[in-house]
Motif scaffolding. Sequence first.
Motif, PDB file in Angstrom:
ATOM      1  N   PRO A  32       0.796  -1.230   0.000  1.00 17.28           N
ATOM      2  CA  PRO A  32       0.000   0.000   0.000  1.00 17.28           C
ATOM      3  C   PRO A  32       0.833   1.286   0.000  1.00 17.28           C
ATOM      4  O   PRO A  32       0.783   2.075   0.932  1.00 17.28           O
ATOM      5  CB  PRO A  32      -0.834  -0.126   1.265  1.00 17.28           C
ATOM      6  N   TRP A  69      -5.438   2.633   0.111  1.00 21.41           N
ATOM      7  CA  TRP A  69      -4.998   1.728  -0.942  1.00 21.41           C
ATOM      8  C   TRP A  69      -5.909   0.510  -0.961  1.00 21.41           C
ATOM      9  O   TRP A  69      -6.280  -0.027   0.084  1.00 21.41           O
ATOM     10  CB  TRP A  69      -3.546   1.305  -0.707  1.00 21.41           C
ATOM     11  N   ASN A  71      -6.752  -3.350  -1.923  1.00 17.62           N
ATOM     12  CA  ASN A  71      -6.172  -4.665  -2.205  1.00 17.62           C
ATOM     13  C   ASN A  71      -7.055  -5.343  -3.244  1.00 17.62           C
ATOM     14  O   ASN A  71      -8.226  -5.609  -2.993  1.00 17.62           O
ATOM     15  CB  ASN A  71      -6.104  -5.495  -0.925  1.00 17.62           C
ATOM     16  N   TYR A  77      -1.919  -3.998  -4.775  1.00 19.72           N
ATOM     17  CA  TYR A  77      -2.613  -2.812  -4.278  1.00 19.72           C
ATOM     18  C   TYR A  77      -2.599  -1.701  -5.325  1.00 19.72           C
ATOM     19  O   TYR A  77      -1.625  -1.546  -6.050  1.00 19.72           O
ATOM     20  CB  TYR A  77      -1.921  -2.272  -3.017  1.00 19.72           C
TER      21      TYR A  77
END
Length: 96
Positions: A32, A69, A71, A77
């Motif tokens: 991230p 961010w 996933n 990410y």
Amino acid sequence: MVMGAPAPASAAPTLHYYAIAPGTSVNVRSGPGTNYTIVRVLAAGSQVLIYCQSPGTTVSGYYGTSNIWDNIDDGEYISDTYVNTGSDGYIAARCS
């Protein structure tokens, strides 16, 4: 489980596809933040599933500025600023 008893409610959230910003290709990173390795690039017009979200590097993108961010796969990410989620905040559980 008792016969005739209702099935227990599922704890799994419903996943939805979200569109990437129009005309934009997006770097997919291994974590991230922008300091993580680029593992692939999503083509303009792609759609993604968001499994969970995590705070990370703040990015300014098509949909504003954020440190969220998304996933989208195991070890993959993308900045939420390139995903049309309809929200400026979290729309999925935080990644553990």
